[in-house]
Scaffold this motif. Sequence first.
Motif: not given
Length: 518
Positions: A259-264, A416-420, A426-433, A439-444
């Motif tokens: 699983n990936p985690l993204l830090v924007l 996946a997890s996205v930090w922004t 964050g929601e828009r990026v999440a929809e492309r994964i 999870n946006v700004n949360e781990a799982y």
Amino acid sequence: MHKSRVGRDRLESLREALVVTGERERLDVIAPFSGDPFTSIPAGTEADVEAAVGRAEAAQTSWADRPVTERAAILERYADRVLDAQDELLDIAQLETGKTRRDAFEEVLDVVQTANHYADAGPELLESERRSGAIPGLTKTTVHRRPKGVAGFISPWNYPVTLSVSDALPALLAGNAVVLKPAEETTHTALLARRLLVDAGLPPKLFQVVSGTGERVGAELVDRVDYVCFTGSTEAGRSVAERAGRALIDCSLELGGKNPLLVLDDADPRKAARGAIRACFPNAGQLCISTERLYIDESVYEDFRDAFVAETRDLNLGTGFAYGPDMGSLQSAAQLHKTERHVTDAIEKGAEVLVGGRPRPDVGPYFYEPTVLSAVSPEMTLYDEETFGPVVSLYPVGNVEEAVERANDSRYGLNASVWTGDRNRGERVAERIDCGTVNVNEAYAAAWASVDAPMGGMGDSGIGRRHGDEGLLKYTEAQTVAVQRGIQIGPGPLPDWVWARLMSSFSKLLKRLPGWLR
Ligand code: NAD
């Protein structure tokens, strides 16, 4: 050390619920905190599976005939029973897995939330529904939800409370009987979770448990049940899917991940680093939805890396049956060896160890330090293979496009997890994964604990969903009953060409009618 209160007698009494039809070979059960075999389970056979499915089948019809509200009331009582009996459940789960009490408590919470959700939302979802039918007004069409019959469950050792019963609860609510093949390592935890369900009022025959190996008991179970819910490795999942295909039964497969985690670029690196700790090291990385790949925007890379490495170094490892340690043991010698193999291979091929990178026999025989690597490249095994241990890799990326592209460059697609700093972005990026949950700004936990929303994997991470409406309706057969009144469908006494014209005009008219009239 706070000692486990689970004695030999208790383990033996739990085993009485196992379906074993004669003398059986024994399989040792190891306590990961010490590495000692503390008890054993019988290795079930094909005959045991046949007996268990037979008993479940015999109990299923009268269960399905009971009003759904009665079945829901048992789930509601179960949630309370689990909370009241949590100490023993936590003790036994820790004994068999070597996880921290905090990690074990997450399982308790999950079972409680799942039971309460389906007790509340399930009855309405299972109600028969009217549809508009072939000829509105003249065709009365109703969809009924019938139970599949006997649902088979094959579960892994990493979350033995959750993965043995949480998925079975909606199956029971839908009117099915259950036969469970728990992981060899964690059979007693599953037996206690089932015992509490019986205490809450479930007729015991409805929930059968057969202990033993996957190759023998698991495989036979797939051949005998009406539906199979499998959680485990992608490799075993494929073999379950092949068998289910031959038996022509439906299945859901909850499999592995990388699983990936993204830090924007707009994320607070320190906040993201704290979040990443929760994402990477729960249950010593032995969580299907935990993170193993981190893609960090170059502009915040150094700040994130330094904070993340410092937080990782501060994690305290420990054995014991009290709350306290941040990270527990790996579950087995095999898990430890796989983790060591992945790290050694990466180091030999040029990876840099930023923190960790060694076993900790001084804490316990299967302990391994939480490990952060950089300079990881595609020829290393852990670049794209699931380690399922406390080992993660950091990759700097030039921008969000590259982060998304690299996150999606995987055969898996679980979580996946996205930090922004910007939740909407964050929601828009999440929809492309390409993952079943993001999870946006949360781990799982945000996505997992949204038990009213579907959860599961894309690609090699699986088929089907648990939680949400899908997590209940998959255990049902949809049956459509249509009653025709007045005119029959078809030309009747009319010549075919007249009927064809009439139907053509009718089809055009139907399209123009407002939805409520159709
Ligand atoms: P595993 O596949 O080895 O075993 C899981 C279960 O399947 C065990 O009960 C085992 O006895 C049984 N089994 C093994 N081979 C079988 C076969 N051929 N036919 C039928 N049953 C068989 O997995 P594991 O090592 O216990 O668990 C770790 C894996 O599970 C990881 O890959 C992890 O990502 C995955 N997992 C996924 C989820 C999820 O929800 N997606 C949850 C937890 C674990």
